[in-house]
Design a protein around this motif. Structure first.
Motif, PDB file in Angstrom:
ATOM      1  N   MET A 178       0.592  -0.886   0.068  1.00 39.51           N
ATOM      2  CA  MET A 178       0.024   0.135   0.089  1.00 39.51           C
ATOM      3  C   MET A 178       0.630   0.943  -0.191  1.00 39.51           C
ATOM      4  SD  MET A 178      -2.918   1.175  -0.132  1.00 39.51           S
ATOM      5  CE  MET A 178      -4.224   0.550   0.847  1.00 39.51           C
ATOM      6  N   SER A 179       1.963   1.162   1.406  1.00 36.74           N
ATOM      7  CA  SER A 179       2.769   2.478   1.136  1.00 36.74           C
ATOM      8  C   SER A 179       3.536   2.559  -0.270  1.00 36.74           C
ATOM      9  CB  SER A 179       3.943   2.221   2.294  1.00 36.74           C
ATOM     10  OG  SER A 179       4.558   3.500   1.818  1.00 36.74           O
ATOM     11  N   MET A 195      -7.028  -2.009  -1.911  1.00 43.34           N
ATOM     12  CA  MET A 195      -7.309  -3.210  -0.596  1.00 43.34           C
ATOM     13  C   MET A 195      -8.098  -4.048  -1.356  1.00 43.34           C
ATOM     14  SD  MET A 195      -8.468  -0.024   1.860  1.00 43.34           S
ATOM     15  CE  MET A 195      -8.801   1.748   0.495  1.00 43.34           C
ATOM     16  N   VAL A 196      -8.863  -3.716  -2.662  1.00 44.96           N
ATOM     17  CA  VAL A 196     -10.067  -5.003  -2.819  1.00 44.96           C
ATOM     18  C   VAL A 196      -9.235  -6.301  -4.077  1.00 44.96           C
ATOM     19  CG1 VAL A 196     -11.614  -5.143  -4.884  1.00 44.96           C
ATOM     20  CG2 VAL A 196     -11.620  -2.943  -3.765  1.00 44.96           C
ATOM     21  N   LEU A 197      -7.553  -6.215  -4.227  1.00 45.23           N
ATOM     22  CA  LEU A 197      -7.293  -6.964  -4.266  1.00 45.23           C
ATOM     23  C   LEU A 197      -7.252  -7.587  -3.422  1.00 45.23           C
ATOM     24  CD1 LEU A 197      -5.368  -5.439  -7.347  1.00 45.23           C
ATOM     25  CD2 LEU A 197      -7.243  -7.018  -7.079  1.00 45.23           C
ATOM     26  N   LEU A 201      -7.637 -11.619  -2.490  1.00 46.84           N
ATOM     27  CA  LEU A 201      -6.495 -12.889  -2.425  1.00 46.84           C
ATOM     28  C   LEU A 201      -7.183 -13.526  -1.406  1.00 46.84           C
ATOM     29  CD1 LEU A 201      -4.411 -13.673  -3.669  1.00 46.84           C
ATOM     30  CD2 LEU A 201      -3.037 -12.061  -2.915  1.00 46.84           C
ATOM     31  N   PHE A 202      -7.464 -12.883  -0.613  1.00 48.78           N
ATOM     32  CA  PHE A 202      -7.539 -13.917   0.852  1.00 48.78           C
ATOM     33  C   PHE A 202      -8.347 -14.474   0.462  1.00 48.78           C
ATOM     34  CE2 PHE A 202     -10.225 -14.181   4.768  1.00 48.78           C
ATOM     35  CZ  PHE A 202      -8.940 -14.652   5.175  1.00 48.78           C
ATOM     36  N   TYR A 203      -9.886 -14.056   0.148  1.00 45.29           N
ATOM     37  CA  TYR A 203     -11.184 -14.794  -0.170  1.00 45.29           C
ATOM     38  C   TYR A 203     -10.808 -16.231  -0.872  1.00 45.29           C
ATOM     39  CZ  TYR A 203     -14.076 -12.759   3.467  1.00 45.29           C
ATOM     40  OH  TYR A 203     -14.603 -12.041   4.014  1.00 45.29           O
ATOM     41  N   LEU A 351      -5.799  -6.791   6.749  1.00 44.91           N
ATOM     42  CA  LEU A 351      -5.791  -5.903   6.438  1.00 44.91           C
ATOM     43  C   LEU A 351      -6.508  -4.145   7.077  1.00 44.91           C
ATOM     44  CD1 LEU A 351      -8.264  -4.769   2.837  1.00 44.91           C
ATOM     45  CD2 LEU A 351      -8.538  -2.997   4.858  1.00 44.91           C
ATOM     46  N   ALA A 352      -7.298  -4.597   8.228  1.00 40.56           N
ATOM     47  CA  ALA A 352      -7.414  -3.110   9.469  1.00 40.56           C
ATOM     48  C   ALA A 352      -5.600  -3.156   9.804  1.00 40.56           C
ATOM     49  CB  ALA A 352      -8.201  -4.178   9.718  1.00 40.56           C
TER      50      ALA A 352
END
Length: 714
Positions: A178-179, A195-197, A201-203, A351-352
């Motif tokens: 992200m950075s 964020m969406v990717l 990817l996690f799911y 993510l959080a």
């Protein structure tokens, strides 16, 4: 399009902020926390977009205050003696609501009374230190979310747990990606796409691996799903009755610091926005608008926020017209409100936590690392001390240590500023009184016995020591002064330690029989004289003078009296001999002059009249003055027997620039311009004597002026 981008960003940070605050004993309030964060964002965004004087302003809940509040919630809940999870959740919302209402009140009051400029008095290094320290709190909070421990030692030990590593590694990778995306990709799609990717990817991974969602939640990769689902808000009545208000009061210092940090953040953002957008923004109006929005948000137990610099600049770069940027952002987040609980339960913990790591790392980088190149070493050290103190002792202790260090550094720096504006002997710094040649020669020879020191700035215990040491050196010198003048005209104020310093100087002067003269006779100086009089056992050596010029004149008169040089030349012939030496034609020169007698108060010359004569003052005293526009008279010079008057304007051939008033009955000898021109034609010897007389007077004044210039430039 901008509303979707900014809305996804706001949604992601709202979930991350809620996860940070509602962890541990208060984790049961996560779903309501996400709803409250989203409501806060919607209210702030829509209201600021509607009212802000910068049309494209996009308000956000700010991470700096969230970091501080997360630490406060942890401390408050930890101080509670037992109690249910509901009580911990209610206490958390109480802390959020009280801090946000306090922020709103402070914002509105500062804007209402036009005090937005107050942030300029907060040292930049302290603000940078607090913001960098807030970055550490975000990082620390993220590690707490990942490890489920609040103690740093326990957090480090938990890294041996594979389940913790399973969250930590993806969180660090997400924060790094992200950075990097935000820094390397100049596109508004960067953050939402990452964020969406990441979620996708996690799911995808858990689906391919065939891991049930229940197992994933048991591993803490996903938060526990809240009962009820949908949009949830805490009941104000429930918060009021169930919160542990003693725990809330225990973090009062934090609740006080949150509005102050928020105020600094808002005004810094406004300043940055002015520079970036090239427009002037009314900071006081923005304070009032943000204050009103935060007051409403606080009633819901929401978090404080204000105009975000990054998202607002993004809207400007995308050329989003008018107020549609904030309105579209608020609308997108409002559409997500009915699904807040499901969204919170479906966002992976990495993510959080990764968002918190990224935001915290950015704050530390921007305010603790980059400032190394912007700040002097001593000020940068303040930033590091504040960050280190917050890391070692917590926010409150770190804030106290940082403020103490900043104050000590300020005192040290300010104490090194010169408060002695000018220091000169009576040989170089003379009064505006023109005297007969013998007196001038004596003052030139013995002028070291007079010392004038001009002070400046604010005198306190740090700077006053400079003055005391300077006086000690003067009085210890081989040729110590007999008259010491301290001019406080440019002193803006002083504390009790400075007054005590003047008392010390007066006592030193008393012991060495040195006359101390203070000027001007203003309340500050009268206070010093009163304090000195109260401390002395005998008659005070302190004298007052209306101004520095009168103080110098007083010292010169007393010095001349001590050396017996008080008798003016008895007649005009003796005065001419002193100035020109013996010459057989001096009696002839005297006969060319017109003798005049003038009483006190008579006007000898007037400003604006033609200058076609000069005067030699045989006896008495005159004053050269200027009449100001307000009718007040300003003394320029005083002249005694032997002084030449009007020679400059006579040579220039212009108009008189000042008035000359007789102070003591005067005997004058006038030399008319026609007479000088006649002598130049008919008697060159007498004409030469006239010009030598005028030139000697000009030379004396020029020599004194040159010494003053050399002293000032040195």
């Amino acid at each position: 399009m901008f509303g979707v981008l900014a809305g996804i960003d706001g949604l992601g940070t709202s979930i991350a902020f809620a996860a940070l605050i509602f962890s541990g004993p208060q984790a049961a309030g996560l779903a309501a926390g996400v709803s409250v964060m989203l409501v806060s964002c919607v209210i702030l965004t829509l209201y600021v977009a509607w009212r802000s004087c910068h049309a494209s302003s996009v308000a956000q809940v700010q991470e700096t205050t969230i970091a501080i509040l997360a630490a406060a919630v942890t401390a408050a809940v930890g101080s509670m003696s037992g109690g249910s999870a509901d009580r911990a959740v209610a206490t958390t919302f109480a802390i959020l609501g009280v801090s946000t209402v306090a922020t709103g009140v402070l914002f509105y009051a500062l804007g209402r009374f036009r005090l937005g400029v107050l942030v300029r008095f907060m040292p930049y290094s302290v603000i940078a230190g607090f913001l960098a320290g807030s970055g550490w709190l975000l990082v620390d909070g993220a590690l707490m979310m990942i490890s489920a421990h609040s103690n740093l030692a326990d957090i480090l030990l938990s890294f041996s747990d594979p389940l913790v590593i399973g969250i930590l590694v993806p969180a660090i990778l997400f924060a790094g990606v992200m950075s990097a995306a935000l820094r390397l990709i100049n596109s508004p799609f960067a953050a939402p796409v990452v964020m969406v990717l990441s979620v996708g990817l996690f799911y995808l991974v858990i689906a391919v691996a065939g891991i049930p969602l229940e197992t994933v939640r048991s591993w803490r990769w996903l938060p526990e799903a809240a009962s009820g689902g949908g949009f949830q808000l805490p009941s104000p009545l429930t918060v009021m009755t169930h919160a542990d208000w003693s725990a809330v009061l225990s973090v009062t210092p934090v609740l006080v610091s949150v509005p102050l940090i928020a105020m600094a953040g808002l005004l810094l953002n406004i300043s940055g926005l002015e520079v970036a957008a090239g427009t002037e923004i009314d900071a006081n109006r923005e304070l009032k608008i943000a204050g009103q929005a935060n007051l409403v948000t606080g009633l819901f137990g929401g978090a404080a926020g204000f105009t975000g610099l990054g998202m607002t600049l993004l809207a400007d770069r995308l050329r989003v017209q008018g107020r549609t940027a904030g309105l579209a952002t608020g609308l997108v987040m409002a559409l997500a409100l009915p699904f807040a609980t499901e969204l919170a339960a479906g966002v992976p913990l990495f993510l959080a936590a990764g968002l918190m790591l990224m935001l915290g790392g950015e704050l530390i980088h921007d305010w603790a690392v980059v400032t190394c190149r912007k700040l002097p070493p001593l000020e940068w050290a303040i930033v590091l001390v504040i960050v280190a103190s917050i890391m070692a002792f917590g926010f409150l202790s770190g804030m106290a240590v940082g403020l103490v260090f900043a104050i000590a550094t300020f005192v040290y720096t300010y104490a090194r500023l010169p408060v002695i504006r000018f220091s000169a002997s009576g040989r170089d710094r003379r009064s505006s009184t023109d005297r007969f040649p013998a007196a001038n020669h004596l003052l030139a020879e013995k002028g070291e016995l007079i010392r004038a020191i001009e002070l400046q700035g604010y005198l306190f215990f740090g700077t006053m020591e400079q003055v005391v040491r300077a006086v000690q050196r003067l009085l210890a010198a081989e040729t110590a002064p007999r008259f010491l003048i301290l001019d406080l005209r440019n002193v803006s104020g002083m504390d009790s330690a400075a007054v005590a310093g003047f008392t010390k100087i007066a006592n030193m002067a008393r012991r060495q029989d040195v006359a101390l003269i203070l000027s001007p006779a203003m309340p500050l100086v009268l206070q010093v004289q009163q304090q000195v009089d109260m401390s002395g056992d005998d008659q005070s050596p302190v004298n007052l003078a209306p101004d520095l010029d009168h103080a110098l004149e007083n010292a010169e008169d007393r010095l001349l009296q001590q050396f017996g040089c008080v008798d003016e030349p008895g007649d005009i012939a003796a005065q001419l001999v002193e100035r020109l030496g013996f010459h057989p034609r001096l009696p002839d020169l005297i006969r060319t002059m017109e003798r005049l007698e003038r009483p006190p108060g008579a006007r000898l010359m007037a400003a604006g009249e033609q200058a076609d004569d000069v005067f030699l003052l045989g006896a008495g005293r005159v004053r050269v003055q200027l009449t100001l526009s307000n009718g007040r008279s300003l003394r320029l010079r005083s002249m005694t027997a032997g002084a030449v008057l009007g020679e400059v304007a006579f040579y220039v051939g212009g108009m008189r620039t000042a008035d000359v008033i007789v102070e003591e009955r005067a005997t004058l000898f006038r030399l008319a311009g026609d007479t000088v021109r006649r002598l130049e034609r008919e008697d060159p010897t007498l004409a030469t004597l006239v010009h030598r007389l005028l030139a000697s007077s000009l030379a004396e004044r020029l020599a004194l002026a040159n010494r003053m210039v050399q002293l000032a430039s040195g």
